[in-house]
Design a protein around this motif. Structure first.
Motif, PDB file in Angstrom:
ATOM      1  N   ILE A  40       0.841  -1.207   0.000  1.00 34.37           N
ATOM      2  CA  ILE A  40       0.000   0.000   0.000  1.00 34.37           C
ATOM      3  C   ILE A  40       0.871   1.249   0.000  1.00 34.37           C
ATOM      4  CG2 ILE A  40      -1.514   1.342   1.505  1.00 34.37           C
ATOM      5  CD1 ILE A  40      -3.005  -1.199   2.057  1.00 34.37           C
ATOM      6  N   LEU A  77      -1.018  11.078 -17.773  1.00 38.12           N
ATOM      7  CA  LEU A  77      -0.017  10.764 -16.751  1.00 38.12           C
ATOM      8  C   LEU A  77      -0.511  11.188 -15.371  1.00 38.12           C
ATOM      9  CD1 LEU A  77       3.279  11.715 -18.557  1.00 38.12           C
ATOM     10  CD2 LEU A  77       2.282   9.469 -18.188  1.00 38.12           C
ATOM     11  N   CYS A 102      -1.198   8.773 -12.103  1.00 39.77           N
ATOM     12  CA  CYS A 102      -0.582   9.031 -10.802  1.00 39.77           C
ATOM     13  C   CYS A 102      -1.654   9.201  -9.726  1.00 39.77           C
ATOM     14  CB  CYS A 102       0.359  10.228 -10.922  1.00 39.77           C
ATOM     15  SG  CYS A 102       0.150  11.548  -9.761  1.00 39.77           S
ATOM     16  N   ALA A 135      -6.388  20.112 -13.455  1.00 36.81           N
ATOM     17  CA  ALA A 135      -5.512  21.173 -12.957  1.00 36.81           C
ATOM     18  C   ALA A 135      -4.051  20.753 -13.052  1.00 36.81           C
ATOM     19  CB  ALA A 135      -5.877  21.502 -11.511  1.00 36.81           C
ATOM     20  N   LEU A 136      -3.776  19.512 -12.628  1.00 36.38           N
ATOM     21  CA  LEU A 136      -2.396  19.024 -12.694  1.00 36.38           C
ATOM     22  C   LEU A 136      -1.906  18.951 -14.128  1.00 36.38           C
ATOM     23  CD1 LEU A 136      -2.404  16.038 -10.165  1.00 36.38           C
ATOM     24  CD2 LEU A 136      -0.934  18.043 -10.071  1.00 36.38           C
ATOM     25  N   GLY A 137      -2.838  18.618 -15.029  1.00 30.57           N
ATOM     26  CA  GLY A 137      -2.439  18.374 -16.414  1.00 30.57           C
ATOM     27  C   GLY A 137      -2.410  19.625 -17.267  1.00 30.57           C
ATOM     28  N   SER A 138      -2.684  20.773 -16.662  1.00 28.97           N
ATOM     29  CA  SER A 138      -2.656  21.994 -17.456  1.00 28.97           C
ATOM     30  C   SER A 138      -1.236  22.526 -17.589  1.00 28.97           C
ATOM     31  CB  SER A 138      -3.530  23.064 -16.801  1.00 28.97           C
ATOM     32  OG  SER A 138      -4.846  22.604 -16.725  1.00 28.97           O
ATOM     33  N   THR A 139      -0.803  22.703 -18.800  1.00 29.11           N
ATOM     34  CA  THR A 139       0.496  23.319 -19.019  1.00 29.11           C
ATOM     35  C   THR A 139       0.254  24.753 -19.451  1.00 29.11           C
ATOM     36  OG1 THR A 139       0.465  22.550 -21.273  1.00 29.11           O
ATOM     37  CG2 THR A 139       1.585  21.154 -19.678  1.00 29.11           C
ATOM     38  N   ALA A 165      -3.345   5.874  -8.905  1.00 27.29           N
ATOM     39  CA  ALA A 165      -2.527   4.963  -8.106  1.00 27.29           C
ATOM     40  C   ALA A 165      -2.551   5.376  -6.648  1.00 27.29           C
ATOM     41  CB  ALA A 165      -1.098   4.946  -8.632  1.00 27.29           C
ATOM     42  N   VAL A 166      -2.348   6.663  -6.400  1.00 23.70           N
ATOM     43  CA  VAL A 166      -2.299   7.130  -5.021  1.00 23.70           C
ATOM     44  C   VAL A 166      -3.638   6.895  -4.321  1.00 23.70           C
ATOM     45  CG1 VAL A 166      -1.981   9.142  -3.562  1.00 23.70           C
ATOM     46  CG2 VAL A 166      -0.509   8.809  -5.535  1.00 23.70           C
ATOM     47  N   VAL A 179       2.516   1.728  -3.380  1.00 22.55           N
ATOM     48  CA  VAL A 179       1.584   2.273  -4.367  1.00 22.55           C
ATOM     49  C   VAL A 179       1.458   3.781  -4.194  1.00 22.55           C
ATOM     50  CG1 VAL A 179      -0.831   2.446  -4.979  1.00 22.55           C
ATOM     51  CG2 VAL A 179       0.223   0.229  -4.824  1.00 22.55           C
ATOM     52  N   ILE A 180       1.278   4.205  -2.947  1.00 22.56           N
ATOM     53  CA  ILE A 180       1.059   5.629  -2.713  1.00 22.56           C
ATOM     54  C   ILE A 180       2.325   6.425  -3.030  1.00 22.56           C
ATOM     55  CG2 ILE A 180       0.500   7.358  -0.969  1.00 22.56           C
ATOM     56  CD1 ILE A 180      -1.268   5.285   0.356  1.00 22.56           C
ATOM     57  N   SER A 193      -7.204   1.213  -0.488  1.00 23.60           N
ATOM     58  CA  SER A 193      -7.055  -0.149   0.040  1.00 23.60           C
ATOM     59  C   SER A 193      -6.534  -0.124   1.466  1.00 23.60           C
ATOM     60  CB  SER A 193      -6.216  -1.062  -0.856  1.00 23.60           C
ATOM     61  OG  SER A 193      -5.197  -0.380  -1.472  1.00 23.60           O
ATOM     62  N   ALA A 194      -5.761   0.907   1.824  1.00 24.51           N
ATOM     63  CA  ALA A 194      -5.334   1.018   3.231  1.00 24.51           C
ATOM     64  C   ALA A 194      -6.569   1.146   4.118  1.00 24.51           C
ATOM     65  CB  ALA A 194      -4.425   2.228   3.415  1.00 24.51           C
ATOM     66  N   GLY A 211      -4.190   3.215  -3.585  1.00 23.14           N
ATOM     67  CA  GLY A 211      -3.437   2.765  -2.409  1.00 23.14           C
ATOM     68  C   GLY A 211      -4.098   3.228  -1.126  1.00 23.14           C
ATOM     69  N   ALA A 212      -4.457   4.508  -1.089  1.00 21.25           N
ATOM     70  CA  ALA A 212      -5.087   5.034   0.122  1.00 21.25           C
ATOM     71  C   ALA A 212      -6.408   4.309   0.373  1.00 21.25           C
ATOM     72  CB  ALA A 212      -5.328   6.537  -0.031  1.00 21.25           C
ATOM     73  N   SER A 224      -2.726  19.467 -22.082  1.00 16.79           N
ATOM     74  CA  SER A 224      -2.143  18.457 -22.933  1.00 16.79           C
ATOM     75  C   SER A 224      -2.700  17.098 -22.543  1.00 16.79           C
ATOM     76  CB  SER A 224      -0.624  18.440 -22.772  1.00 16.79           C
ATOM     77  OG  SER A 224      -0.155  17.152 -23.028  1.00 16.79           O
ATOM     78  N   VAL A 239      -0.105  14.765 -20.765  1.00 22.35           N
ATOM     79  CA  VAL A 239       0.168  15.094 -19.371  1.00 22.35           C
ATOM     80  C   VAL A 239      -1.035  14.742 -18.499  1.00 22.35           C
ATOM     81  CG1 VAL A 239       0.948  16.889 -17.802  1.00 22.35           C
ATOM     82  CG2 VAL A 239       1.643  16.948 -20.175  1.00 22.35           C
TER      83      VAL A 239
END
Lengths: 330, 337, 347
Positions: B315, C165, C169, C150-154, C172-173, B318-319, C179-180, C176-177, C159, C162
């Motif tokens: 976990i 991507l 990201c 917002a993150l993907g704004s260049t 994934a984060v 992943v984070i 499943s924790a 993970g949070a 784009s 971006v």
């Protein structure tokens, strides 16, 4: 739980896998654990799923893992460490028991996620555990290095588990009384409702948080096993060797199929309201159109747990009250 | 870029220094991990336990619990780093890792079938996971094979098969008992709880052999990066070399998965971080191994200490890994655009 | 135009199909969808006579079998239609936007956001029941997509690369949070394992209606930008030269996409492959013209979803397989076949 047929199906694969994995583990040496039972002169021997274990005669610091926690507390035990229990289950136990649970150190979720160092730090003199055998295998050595450990698999019947936990944990005081009450209650229900029990086709339905929306199950495990096995009530049951019926989730349109039973039992909370996860079923038009529901033959029954005598007695009380409301037949 | 690397290849001292620094960091982290835990043991006692001066529970906790775990994180982390490096080089794609060809989902399916259908033991679970992962990898390879295996096709077929398996896994979990399902999910998250010397020694032996193999394959690997034709012209037998690399990459991940469940993202992130701090043009194995080990060790330390009860290391990876990799790729893309 | 057609299409479709073929195809698709709508009401895990089905709709009474038709089969059919259409158009939008035929609506983090929000709702806020999950899922999907946006704004605008991507990201984060949270909270875990399968059963229509306006707005938006997206398929510079306002088109397309995918996920949970696969099939039939692709996607996606759902009802009687599981089993082989086609390497 019966998984014989699936087990047979898997035997061939399992054998193949086992031979691969045996090779993998063959090289490792097992270092022997030093049993320091010599320091404690007063011991008894109890038998669990992991053999006959020497446990302290009067254990003071007990850690409970998996399904042993609530039965142990129910019998009056005060564990120093426990593994996580779901909030929905905790909501059903009496407040004093909940306080006992909260007072114990939380060791994380059951199985291989148990915080071993924290557990060791509690310096327990006895560990009681009921969890899937495959998980116990992974933590057995570590647990036994900390304290004598008594283990039961998930296939152990609740009465045997209650007996085992009470013996190992030395909480036998309340048990004799609870057992007597249980027998008495069973006898009373059988006597009072003998005609109903003999001539009625019951069905027990349930729904859990994990059920897909729009589905329910004909549940044949949980408290209903007691109604079936101890009281002799006629509930549908999976054929020997098959998966329990409750594992099959049925779409709501099959609620109509319940009309072939005389009496329906369904889960309610302590206040008699349908259990939150079951409430959507009660709200359906199909449910309301069932003959049993229309004629007062759908009984809400409270089942706070089926792992020890305390909750089981509550269940029997609730069942007793519910059966009393059945319109007198004939 | 590539031309410059060829000139510099013999004079590369930076990766060596980087590896040395990483090794120091790993050692420091390992000491920290050995010293701390929810069972309080003084530093002196830890040292004396390591040198054989303690008995009983303290000895058990330091030598039988903490030490194998630390060793496992280092060895497994290195294996994952190298495995990812091999795949990224092979598929010429910074987002490639063994998970992408369905290995993780396949091993989870295998494990779930053992847990839920066969109701098997821990050993059977390991076997099931290995078999499931390998079978999936082979299936993806065969399905993607049409007059040779092309990187992109491999990735797409992998995504497809992974998605089928993910659905199957969700469904298997749905059919299971709560306790069993949670156990399975914890396995899937990748956990080093209760790792024993047995697992570490056997896993370590396998991993060492595979790492040596990977080292031997590193020259053809770099040449394959330049393209099949260029590699062939330099005497590389393209098809066998590629197959060998895939087998080594999958086997490394398989060994780790067998011992701990799939630990996500290290194989994806480690080669990328390694490439950046070692400032190499392509994917290199040794720095990836060191970064992988350090990442795994750090992630496991965090996993054990961040929450009131320990979390599976997967976990945290992943984070952290997801966040870092995303940020990295994203800043890079942003700069380029 | 031709280069694009070759890039996106299989062999033999290098020439753009004529309007006649497109129209015939559309009529066939519409007819198929109508048949499936009827079948979806007729077929279920219990056998109910066609006459009862007819009575249930034309001559309602309190008969128990009639309730099954009106309360379960009809709503799930409507939900399948709505969710399918939304997912199909969302898929077409994202593939046009990223110029990547393998892009899935989930790629901007929609599903991860919805899933995480539901986990938090169950695990930390004690929300129970599909009605509660729905709004959390919708909000989660919207917020996460905005974050990704917002993150993907260049400096030059949004784009797609971006953004993808950033989506990976963030997903994934959040995964993970999530499943924790699930692993430390058995109740959340329990609730999430059924939600994660993706299903159109047990979503009462009165819960679905409030989400519908968002989907309609999004569909209109999608159609409105289809012309500009068409031009953008040739490249940003060419499109700009034709007077397309790139940033505005992208933002509108992303809003439409988020509402569609977010709404669909809120109602049904994560359902994979429909958004990925349907636009492909649409493109094979209709050629590289966005309005046509949208039109086909609106019809083809519910066809796939309803057919999968009907299959899921009968395969394991008396139980059912969630539609999300079936679409993966139907869809993934198609994807593999797609990649194995002759020109696939050009994808």
């Amino acid at each position: 739980m019966n998984r014989n047929s699936s087990r047979r199906r898997g035997t061939a694969i399992a054998a193949a896998l086992l031979s691969t994995t045996l090779v993998l583990t063959a090289c490792g040496g097992d270092s022997e654990e030093t049993a320091d039972t010599a320091a404690a002169p007063q011991t008894r021997s109890v038998t669990g799923g992991n053999g006959t274990i020497q446990v302290p005669a009067d254990p003071q610091r007990v850690v409970t893992i998996g399904n042993t926690t609530l039965p142990f507390i129910d019998m009056g035990g005060k564990p120093v460490g426990v593994t996580e229990v779901g909030a929905s289950e905790l909501a059903l136990i009496p407040t004093d028991q909940k306080a006992t649970f909260d007072a114990a150190t939380n060791l994380g979720s059951s199985g291989d996620q148990v915080d071993m160092e924290k557990l060791a730090g509690l310096k327990p003199d006895l560990i009681l555990a009921q969890l899937p055998a495959s998980e116990f295998e992974g933590i057995k050595k570590q647990l036994e290095a900390v304290a004598p450990t008594v283990f039961w698999g998930l296939d152990v019947e609740w009465k045997a588990l209650a007996d085992g936990v009470s013996q190992a944990g030395d909480v036998t005081d309340g048990l004799g009384e609870q057992k007597a009450k249980f027998q008495e209650k069973i006898a009373k229900i059988q006597q009072t409702y003998s005609a109903i029990i003999g001539g009625t086709k019951f069905v027990n339905v349930d729904r859990w948080e994990s059920s897909d929306p729009g589905t329910f199950s004909v549940a044949d495990f949980g408290c209903v096993e007691i109604a079936q096995d101890d009281l002799g009530m006629n509930f549908p049951k999976a054929a020997a060797g098959e998966d329990p019926l409750g594992w099959t989730s049925l779409p709501y349109e099959q609620i109509a199929g319940l009309s072939k039973y005389d009496v329906i039992t369904y889960p309610v909370d302590a206040a008699g309201q349908p259990k939150v996860s079951f409430a959507p079923v009660v709200a359906t038009n199909t449910w309301k159109a069932l003959p049993a529901v229309n004629s007062g033959r759908a009984l809400g029954v409270f089942c706070p747990g089926n792992n020890s005598y305390g909750p089981v007695l509550q269940y029997l009380d609730s069942l007793d009250t519910a059966l009393a409301t059945l319109p007198a037949k004939q | 870029m590539l031309r410059r690397r060829r000139f510099a290849v013999r004079l590369e001292w930076r990766p060596v220094v980087v590896c040395a620094v990483l090794a120091l960091a790993i050692a420091g982290m390992a000491v920290l991990a050995l010293m701390t835990g929810s069972y309080r043991i003084g530093a002196g006692q830890v040292v004396s336990a390591l040198t054989g001066g303690e008995t009983g529970l303290v000895h058990d906790i330091v030598v039988e619990w903490r030490l194998p775990r630390v060793t496992a994180t280092v060895v497994f982390g290195a294996a994952l780093g190298v495995s990812g490096a091999v795949f990224q080089s092979l598929l010429r794609n910074p987002l490639a890792d063994p998970g992408i060809i369905g290995f993780s989902q396949g091993s989870y399916t295998g494990a779930l079938i053992v847990i839920l259908v066969v109701n098997g033991t821990y050993l059977q679970l390991v076997g099931g996971a290995l078999l499931g992962g390998m079978a999936t990898a082979v299936a993806v390879y065969l399905l993607a094979h049409r007059r040779g295996v092309q990187g992109f096709r491999l990735i797409v077929v992998g995504i497809g098969l992974s998605a089928i398996l993910r659905s199957l896994n969700t469904w298997l979990i749905l059919e299971a008992d709560l306790e069993v399902a949670i156990a399975a999910a914890a396995w899937e998250a990748g956990s080093l709880n209760g790792v024993s010397w047995n697992q570490v020694l056997i896993g370590g032996a396998c991993i060492t052999m595979l790492l040596l193999l990977a080292g031997m394959l590193s020259r053809p690997m770099r040449q394959l990066e330049l393209g099949d034709d260029a590699a062939a012209s330099q005497g590389v037998r393209v098809a066998p070399a590629r197959l060998a690399l895939i087998v080594v990459g999958v086997a490394l991940t398989a060994t780790v998965t067998a011992a701990s469940g799939p630990i996500a993202f290290i194989s994806l992130v480690a080669p990328q971080i390694a490439r950046r701090i070692a400032r190499t043009a392509g994917i290199t194995l040794a720095p990836a191994a060191f970064v992988g080990a350090l990442l795994c060790l750090t992630a496991d330390y965090i996993a054990q200490h961040i929450a009131p009860t320990p979390l599976p290391v997967g976990i945290i990876t992943v984070i952290l890994g997801g966040g870092y990799l995303g940020w990295l790729l994203f800043t890079e893309a942003r700069r380029r655009l | 135009m031709t280069t694009l057609a070759q890039r996106h299409d299989g062999p033999g479709t290098a020439t753009v199909p004529g309007p006649r073929r497109r129209l015939t195809g559309l009529v066939v698709a519409l007819a198929t969808l109508l048949i499936l709508l009827v079948l979806s009401v007729m077929i279920g895990s219990t056998a109910i006579a066609p006459s009862v089905v007819w009575d249930a709709l034309s001559n309602p009474s309190a008969d128990i079998d009639q309730f099954a038709i009106r309360d379960y089969r009809l709503p799930r059919t409507v939900v399948g239609l709505v969710v399918g259409a939304a997912l199909g158009v969302a898929g077409a939008l994202i593939q046009a936007l990223t110029r990547n035929p393998l892009a899935d609506p989930g790629i901007f983090g929609v599903q991860a956001g919805a899933s995480f929000a539901v986990t938090v709702a169950v695990g930390l806020l004690g929300v129970r029941g599909i009605g509660g999950y729905m709004w959390f899922a919708f909000a989660g999907a919207l917020i996460v997509t905005l974050m990704v946006l917002a993150l993907g704004s260049t400096r030059q605008g949004q784009s797609p690369v971006v953004m993808v991507l950033a989506g990976v990201c963030v997903s994934a984060v959040l995964g993970g949070a999530g499943s924790a949270l699930e692993l430390t909270n058995p109740d959340a875990f329990d609730a999430m394992r059924s939600w994660n399968a993706g299903s159109i059963v047990g979503r009462p229509l009165d819960l679905v209606w409030p989400i519908l306006p968002f989907l309609v707005v999004a569909l209109v938006l999608a159609l409105a930008v289809s012309g500009s997206l068409n031009a953008m398929a040739l490249g940003d510079d060419l499109a700009a030269a034709q007077g397309v306002r790139l940033t505005r088109t992208r933002v509108l397309a992303i809003i439409a996409l988020t509402l569609l995918a977010g709404g669909a996920t809120a109602i049904a949970g994560p359902i994979g492959f429909v958004g990925l696969m349907v636009p492909h099939v649409a493109r094979w039939i209709a050629g590289p013209h966005q309005s046509w692709i949208f039109a086909y996607s609106v019809l083809l996606a519910p066809i796939l979803l309803l057919a999968s759902d009907i299959l899921g009802r009968v395969l394991m009687r008396p139980s059912e397989i969630p539609v999300g599981v079936v679409t993966a089993f139907v869809g993934a082989p198609v994807l593999v076949a797609l990649v194995r086609r002759k020109n696939a390497s050009a994808l």
